[in-house]
Design a protein around this motif. Structure first.
Motif, short mmCIF file in Angstrom:
data_model
loop_
_atom_site.label_atom_id
_atom_site.label_comp_id
_atom_site.label_asym_id
_atom_site.label_seq_id
_atom_site.Cartn_x
_atom_site.Cartn_y
_atom_site.Cartn_z
N ALA A 3 32.18 43.11 -27.40
CA ALA A 3 32.65 42.07 -28.32
C ALA A 3 33.84 42.59 -29.12
O ALA A 3 34.83 41.87 -29.32
N VAL A 4 33.77 43.85 -29.53
CA VAL A 4 34.88 44.47 -30.26
C VAL A 4 36.09 44.61 -29.32
O VAL A 4 37.23 44.31 -29.71
N VAL A 5 35.85 45.04 -28.10
CA VAL A 5 36.92 45.16 -27.10
C VAL A 5 37.57 43.80 -26.88
O VAL A 5 38.81 43.68 -26.86
N TYR A 6 36.75 42.78 -26.71
CA TYR A 6 37.28 41.43 -26.47
C TYR A 6 38.20 40.99 -27.61
O TYR A 6 39.28 40.46 -27.38
N LEU A 7 37.73 41.20 -28.83
CA LEU A 7 38.52 40.81 -29.99
C LEU A 7 39.82 41.62 -30.06
O LEU A 7 40.88 41.08 -30.38
N ALA A 8 39.74 42.89 -29.68
CA ALA A 8 40.92 43.75 -29.71
C ALA A 8 41.97 43.33 -28.68
O ALA A 8 43.17 43.57 -28.88
N PHE A 9 41.54 42.70 -27.60
CA PHE A 9 42.48 42.28 -26.56
C PHE A 9 43.16 40.94 -26.85
O PHE A 9 44.11 40.58 -26.16
N LEU A 10 42.70 40.22 -27.84
CA LEU A 10 43.32 38.92 -28.16
C LEU A 10 44.81 39.04 -28.48
O LEU A 10 45.61 38.24 -27.97
N PRO A 11 45.24 40.01 -29.31
CA PRO A 11 46.68 40.10 -29.58
C PRO A 11 47.51 40.37 -28.32
O PRO A 11 48.60 39.83 -28.17
N LEU A 12 46.99 41.19 -27.42
CA LEU A 12 47.70 41.43 -26.16
C LEU A 12 47.81 40.14 -25.36
O LEU A 12 48.86 39.82 -24.80
N GLY A 13 46.72 39.39 -25.31
CA GLY A 13 46.74 38.09 -24.61
C GLY A 13 47.78 37.16 -25.20
O GLY A 13 48.54 36.51 -24.48
N LYS A 14 47.84 37.10 -26.53
CA LYS A 14 48.83 36.24 -27.19
C LYS A 14 50.25 36.71 -26.92
O LYS A 14 51.15 35.89 -26.72
N LEU A 15 50.45 38.01 -26.88
CA LEU A 15 51.76 38.57 -26.56
C LEU A 15 52.17 38.17 -25.13
O LEU A 15 53.31 37.74 -24.90
N LEU A 16 51.24 38.29 -24.20
CA LEU A 16 51.52 37.92 -22.81
C LEU A 16 51.82 36.42 -22.68
O LEU A 16 52.68 36.03 -21.90
N VAL A 17 51.11 35.61 -23.43
CA VAL A 17 51.39 34.16 -23.43
C VAL A 17 52.79 33.90 -23.98
O VAL A 17 53.52 33.05 -23.46
N GLY A 18 53.18 34.66 -24.99
CA GLY A 18 54.53 34.52 -25.54
C GLY A 18 55.61 34.82 -24.51
O GLY A 18 56.65 34.17 -24.49
N GLY A 75 34.90 37.89 -36.11
CA GLY A 75 36.22 37.40 -36.48
C GLY A 75 37.00 36.56 -35.51
O GLY A 75 38.13 36.18 -35.82
N ASN A 76 36.47 36.23 -34.35
CA ASN A 76 37.24 35.36 -33.46
C ASN A 76 37.31 33.97 -34.08
O ASN A 76 36.29 33.38 -34.42
N ALA A 77 38.51 33.45 -34.22
CA ALA A 77 38.74 32.18 -34.91
C ALA A 77 38.26 30.96 -34.11
O ALA A 77 38.21 29.86 -34.64
#
Length: 192
Positions: free
Chosen positions: A20-35, A81-83
């Motif tokens: 769960a912590v790993v998943y949350l930590a990967f969200l910024p990378l996912g958002k960067l890749l979407v960008g 903390g996942n929104a």
């Protein structure tokens, strides 16, 4: 079917919390890749969000391990903390069902690399169908949507399947899993 042992439940829960912590930590990378790449950006790394289901199932080797671990991981990710909120639990359940289906097809008897990769692909398929309706993929061009699906399936196979197996096998080498199904298989292989 064998009953779940208390230590199997504890290990599954612990894996779920860690990922769960790993998943949350990967969200910024996912958002960067979407960008950089648009909606398909997340699909490049989407397999990371399926990995606990393959690891838990591979280690414990009991019905429900894939589904439960993914569902618990989603609950914990939401709580830390996942929104996305409570909808994330449904997402975790959908991903867990896809992985569990791959193990169910073998009646929970086969845990080879192809089944683990199929579990990753299963999670990719169920999550994509769910995402198609929830995330509005219908407004995208059909070719782009197919490319997203193919990318997610490859990511599921490689990250959840191959990397999940590698992580589990390396844990088994340390001896920490000796009392679990994977640890017993590993010991038998190395004793021969």
């Amino acid at each position: 079917m064998k009953q779940w042992r208390f230590k199997e439940i504890v290990v599954m829960a612990a894996l779920s919390v860690v990922f769960a912590v790993v998943y949350l930590a990967f969200l910024p990378l996912g958002k960067l890749l979407v960008g950089f790449f648009g909606p398909i950006g997340y699909d490049f790394i989407f397999g990371i969000w399926f990995i606990v289901s393959t690891i838990a199932a591979y280690i414990i080797r009991k019905p429900g391990a894939a589904f439960l671990s993914e569902t618990i991981a989603a609950m914990v990710e939401m709580l830390i903390g996942n929104a996305t909120g409570p909808m994330l639990i449904i997402t975790g359940m959908v991903q867990g069902i896809g992985a569990e289906a791959a193990f169910a097809i073998t009646r929970w008897r086969s845990y080879n690399i192809w089944v683990l990769m199929s579990a990753g692909v299963g999670s990719a398929l169920t999550s994509f169908v769910y995402g198609y309706f929830v995330s509005g993929y219908a407004v995208l061009e059909t070719g782009y949507v197919m490319a997203m699906l193919a990318t997610r399936m490859i990511s599921g196979a490689l990250i959840a399947g191959l990397i999940g197996k590698a992580i589990s096998d390396n844990l088994a080498k340390t001896g920490v899993l000796d009392s679990f199904a994977l640890g017993k298989v590993y010991r038998r292989k190395n004793a021969a």
